[in-house]
Write an enzyme that holds these catalytic residues in place. Structure first.
Site, PDB file in Angstrom:
ATOM      1  N   GLU A  57       0.821  -1.204   0.000  1.00  0.00           N
ATOM      2  CA  GLU A  57       0.000   0.000   0.000  1.00  0.00           C
ATOM      3  C   GLU A  57       0.858   1.258   0.000  1.00  0.00           C
ATOM      4  O   GLU A  57       0.576   2.222  -0.720  1.00  0.00           O
ATOM      5  CB  GLU A  57      -0.927  -0.005   1.229  1.00  0.00           C
ATOM      6  CG  GLU A  57      -1.902  -1.179   1.267  1.00  0.00           C
ATOM      7  CD  GLU A  57      -1.353  -2.382   2.021  1.00  0.00           C
ATOM      8  OE1 GLU A  57      -2.155  -3.108   2.619  1.00  0.00           O
ATOM      9  OE2 GLU A  57      -0.112  -2.598   2.016  1.00  0.00           O
ATOM     10  N   THR A 169      14.695 -42.513  -8.625  1.00  0.00           N
ATOM     11  CA  THR A 169      15.393 -41.229  -8.551  1.00  0.00           C
ATOM     12  C   THR A 169      16.882 -41.366  -8.838  1.00  0.00           C
ATOM     13  O   THR A 169      17.583 -40.358  -8.954  1.00  0.00           O
ATOM     14  CB  THR A 169      15.217 -40.603  -7.161  1.00  0.00           C
ATOM     15  OG1 THR A 169      15.760 -41.498  -6.172  1.00  0.00           O
ATOM     16  CG2 THR A 169      13.739 -40.371  -6.858  1.00  0.00           C
ATOM     17  N   SER A 176      22.493 -40.155 -10.448  1.00  0.00           N
ATOM     18  CA  SER A 176      21.212 -39.459 -10.669  1.00  0.00           C
ATOM     19  C   SER A 176      21.351 -38.241 -11.573  1.00  0.00           C
ATOM     20  O   SER A 176      20.344 -37.616 -11.910  1.00  0.00           O
ATOM     21  CB  SER A 176      20.618 -39.007  -9.324  1.00  0.00           C
ATOM     22  OG  SER A 176      21.491 -38.105  -8.669  1.00  0.00           O
ATOM     23  N   TRP A 178      22.082 -36.747 -15.122  1.00  0.00           N
ATOM     24  CA  TRP A 178      20.801 -36.135 -14.787  1.00  0.00           C
ATOM     25  C   TRP A 178      19.693 -36.998 -15.376  1.00  0.00           C
ATOM     26  O   TRP A 178      19.738 -37.355 -16.540  1.00  0.00           O
ATOM     27  CB  TRP A 178      20.706 -34.721 -15.328  1.00  0.00           C
ATOM     28  CG  TRP A 178      21.750 -33.815 -14.761  1.00  0.00           C
ATOM     29  CD1 TRP A 178      22.885 -33.391 -15.354  1.00  0.00           C
ATOM     30  CD2 TRP A 178      21.736 -33.210 -13.474  1.00  0.00           C
ATOM     31  NE1 TRP A 178      23.585 -32.543 -14.534  1.00  0.00           N
ATOM     32  CE2 TRP A 178      22.897 -32.411 -13.370  1.00  0.00           C
ATOM     33  CE3 TRP A 178      20.845 -33.255 -12.398  1.00  0.00           C
ATOM     34  CZ2 TRP A 178      23.194 -31.684 -12.211  1.00  0.00           C
ATOM     35  CZ3 TRP A 178      21.150 -32.517 -11.275  1.00  0.00           C
ATOM     36  CH2 TRP A 178      22.312 -31.742 -11.191  1.00  0.00           C
TER      37      TRP A 178
END
Length: 393
Positions: A57, A169, A176, A178
């Site tokens: 505000e 995963t 992991s 990618w």
């Protein structure tokens, strides 16, 4: 209201302003404000700044003033109830009262006990008309963490997982990087950037040595980092100590209730080793946190509540199967963000390690919130089935 009602247009602008505070305002809520004349002209725009600086505000009033506009008799559109207390900044409702605005449209109430309807009451007491509810759904979505922390004294817990289409995963050997594409990884940084903190476990630190900062996108602030490390195994040369940010490390040592001072075991040799490790971490700027009771594992429920005490609105979890399983097992996650790649590993490490589920009716159920294509991957957003908090009058 009709589809082309000017009130909808101005509130949509206010919500855009609130979104501009997404990476900036934590732990304050993301709030946007628009001031419009009775003739339908936008006089001022603003959104909440970094903590300790002006709220939406005040920014909109300053914007109007910088352009030479008079705001007396104007309409104000704000996505959260104007605050009614003096904190790091003066109360926003008083600024609107002094500006002699005619009416205020508010998306949602502020559940902060220091506000909680008082801002609206003070505006109305000064003859300013207040309308509540316009844009409520979007304003709530922007502030899920703040609203939950204010109402339940817990942060919004979000876990990000990258997985193959068959739910792994990592490979059996732990590889992991990618599984998902570069676009998914960049997209994941958006969720890091909007969080108050990124949380991980010692397993992820030792296996991957990640930095866990925001790099793929531009951000005005780095989220804090929270590490769960029961036995204080975090290496002092870990990459997490590179970025400039606050780091909190929770261990399994007991701490005194009020001071937070750690209580070391009676074995002098073990106590010496632990003291030296804590000192080394503190020299790196880490705040080492204990827990209420001595036990070998970290009390996840305590951690979640303690993060709310530290004013964490959104907690972004990036962890392995053990920690994800722990949070899921104790029903502590509100949201799952799963990036799923069109890759079939056949075997590997799963998304979570949990106790066996004996029957389907004992399984946890989530609602599909969103499914989005991210180049070659899918981003699946799931939320725990629960009733959303009430934020309307």
């Amino acid at each position: 209201m009709t589809l082309h009602d000017p009130h909808l247009t101005f509130m949509a602008l206010a919500l855009e302003q609130a979104h501009a505070a997404l990476f900036l305002s934590s732990p304050n809520p993301r709030v946007g404000c628009v001031i419009a004349s009775q003739a339908g002209e936008v006089l001022g725009l603003g959104h909440t700044q970094a903590v300790g600086h002006a709220h939406a505000e005040v920014m909109a009033l300053r914007d109007a003033s910088s352009k030479g506009h008079e705001v007396q008799g104007s309409s104000v559109y704000v996505t959260l109830e104007p605050c009614a207390h003096t904190g790091r900044t003066p109360p926003c409702c008083e600024a609107l009262i002094q500006a002699q605005v005619k009416e205020v449209f508010v998306s949602i109430l502020d559940p902060n006990p220091l506000v909680s309807g008082q801002g609206i009451a003070r505006l109305r007491a000064h003859g300013i008309a207040v309308h509540v509810g316009l844009g409520a759904d979007k304003a709530t979505e922007l502030n899920l963490g703040f609203l939950k922390r204010m109402q339940l004294q817990k942060p919004w817990m979000r876990s990000k997982i990258a997985a193959s289409i068959d739910g792994h995963t990592a490979t059996d050997s732990g590889e992991s990087q990618w599984i998902t594409c570069a676009a998914s990884r960049a997209d994941g940084h958006l969720f890091r950037a909007r969080a108050c903190c990124v949380l991980t476990g010692i397993g992820t630190l030792l296996a991957d040595d990640p930095t866990l900062d925001v790099r793929a996108i531009s951000t005005p602030r780095q989220p804090d980092l929270v590490v769960l490390d029961s036995a204080l195994r975090t290496p002092v040369h870990a990459k997490i100590f590179g970025p400039q940010r606050r780091i909190y490390l929770y261990c399994a040592l007991q701490s005194k209730p009020h001071s937070g001072e750690l209580i070391y075991p009676s074995d002098p040799d073990l106590a010496k080793v632990l003291r030296e490790k804590v000192k080394a971490l503190e020299q790196l700027g880490v705040q080492v946190m204990g827990q209420p009771m001595v036990q070998k594992r970290i009390d996840l429920s305590f951690v979640v509540k303690d993060l709310a005490r530290l004013q964490m609105n959104e907690v972004h979890v990036e962890a392995g199967s053990v920690l994800n399983g722990g949070f899921l097992g104790e029903h502590l996650l509100d949201e799952l963000i799963v990036y799923m790649a069109p890759t079939w590993l056949g075997s590997g490490k799963g998304m979570s390690k949990m106790a066996m589920t004996g029957a389907l009716d004992a399984a946890q159920h989530f609602n599909w919130h969103d499914i989005t294509r991210v180049e070659s991957d899918l981003r699946l957003t799931l939320r725990k089935r629960s009733t959303s908090p009430s934020t309307r009058l």
